[in-house]
Design an enzyme around this catalytic site. Structure first.
Site, PDB file in Angstrom:
ATOM      1  N   HIS A  12     -15.079 -17.479  62.383  1.00 42.92           N
ATOM      2  CA  HIS A  12     -15.408 -16.344  61.689  1.00 42.92           C
ATOM      3  C   HIS A  12     -16.876 -15.911  61.710  1.00 42.92           C
ATOM      4  CE1 HIS A  12     -14.372 -17.855  57.492  1.00 42.92           C
ATOM      5  NE2 HIS A  12     -15.794 -18.089  57.591  1.00 42.92           N
ATOM      6  N   HIS A  59     -17.617 -14.707  51.000  1.00 47.03           N
ATOM      7  CA  HIS A  59     -19.008 -15.532  51.142  1.00 47.03           C
ATOM      8  C   HIS A  59     -19.749 -15.066  49.772  1.00 47.03           C
ATOM      9  CE1 HIS A  59     -17.148 -16.328  54.800  1.00 47.03           C
ATOM     10  NE2 HIS A  59     -17.973 -17.385  54.863  1.00 47.03           N
ATOM     11  N   HIS A 193     -19.666 -27.340  61.743  1.00 45.71           N
ATOM     12  CA  HIS A 193     -20.907 -26.647  61.634  1.00 45.71           C
ATOM     13  C   HIS A 193     -21.670 -26.987  60.210  1.00 45.71           C
ATOM     14  CE1 HIS A 193     -18.481 -23.681  59.644  1.00 45.71           C
ATOM     15  NE2 HIS A 193     -19.382 -22.864  59.296  1.00 45.71           N
ATOM     16  N   GLU A 240     -14.053 -25.783  56.182  1.00 46.82           N
ATOM     17  CA  GLU A 240     -13.197 -24.611  56.330  1.00 46.82           C
ATOM     18  C   GLU A 240     -12.002 -24.608  57.073  1.00 46.82           C
ATOM     19  OE1 GLU A 240     -16.946 -21.302  56.220  1.00 46.82           O
ATOM     20  OE2 GLU A 240     -16.154 -21.473  58.089  1.00 46.82           O
TER      21      GLU A 240
END
Length: 301
Positions: A12, A59, A193, A240
């Protein structure tokens, strides 16, 4: 009865939302990323799912450090796109399916998962970017969505095994809903990441593709990958990927891959996408659920 027909995994990455909103999909940098979703857009037009249980992480849009639910399920009728500092994304409000959401919430809690129930919340790029990738530019979303938010921002996140088990419990909940619905479960976030520190920009192509491989077939090896391996191999934000395991757990014993896409880099992040179909959709029964439902019915009378 309702049934889970497919699972979809999808990064995402927020810059994809920016590129989508600004009409940059065809630019040289972004085109390889977007091209990998063309197959899925055609697939969804044929499949026409009624409801998506969309697993994502917030977030700091709906939740902040004042309260951090490990698992939260949206039971509202609609969800507005959140303003993440630059204005809300110009995408339609997200329609919910309150009846199925409340049914899933009850079933999960009776199955001994401590869910936080949310009736009103805004949803950020974690949820809206995957919808844009799959459905493109639309005036309204052609599917109802049940948001399922997972804490993977503040330690401790849930284990991979707990996420997989939650997916199994979601499958049991959906299968016990009497309405005839085509339901998909999407797991979002990742892949490798890291956004800060000396390892900022870390991408581990080999580990990412091994992760995708282990979503296919009947292996349950990913249930037992510890947090420290995600941190070491995929960066601080690679955790995630445990959200993908909720999707995988909901598909039962074995899966086949219908489509797969991997591209790096996208804003110093790995982009992963997979479409899975259950080969044997059966999930383990829950003795606690059966007993607790009997108790609940006795209380209701």
């Amino acid at each position: 009865m309702a049934r889970i027909t497919h699972g979809i995994g999808c990064s995402h990455i927020p810059v994809l939302g920016f590129a989508f909103d600004q009409g940059k999909e065809g630019e040289d940098y972004f085109k390889p990323a977007f091209d990998g979703f063309e197959w899925t857009r055609d697939f969804l037009k044929q499949e026409k799912p009624d409801v998506i249980v969309l697993v994502y992480n917030d977030h700091a849009s709906a939740f902040d450090m004042k309260f951090i639910p490990t698992f939260a399920i949206g039971c509202g009728e609609t969800y507005q796109p959140a303003d993440e500092g630059f204005g809300a994304r110009p995408v339609p409000p997200v329609p919910g399916h309150a009846d199925l959401a409340w049914h899933i919430a009850q079933s999960l809690i009776l199955d001994e998962f401590d869910m936080t129930i949310i009736n009103e919340m805004e949803v950020d790029h974690g949820l809206t970017v995957p919808l844009s990738m799959m459905y493109g530019h639309v005036d309204e979303w052609p599917v109802k969505v049940i948001p399922l938010a997972v804490n993977v921002v503040t330690y401790p996140p849930p284990s991979g095994n707990r996420c997989w088990a939650l997916g199994e419990a979601i499958a049991r909940a959906v299968e016990s809903f009497p309405e005839d619905l085509n339901v998909q479960v999407w797991g979002t976030g990742g892949l490798s990441h890291q956004l800060q520190g000396p390892r900022a920009g870390l991408i581990n192509r080999e580990w990412d593709n091994g992760f995708l491989n282990r979503l296919i077939g009947d292996t349950q090896e990913l249930r037992h990958v510890p947090h420290i391996e995600y941190l070491r191999e995929t960066g601080s934000e690679g955790i995630e990927m445990v959200m993908w395991l909720i999707m995988r757990g909901a598909l039962g014993k074995s899966t086949r891959a219908l489509h797969r896409h991997y591209h790096v880099p996208v804003s110093n992040t790995a982009l992963g996408h997979i479409v899975l179909e259950p080969v044997d959709g059966s999930v383990p029964p829950s003795p606690t659920l059966e007993g607790n439902n009997e108790a609940a019915q006795a209380l209701i009378g």
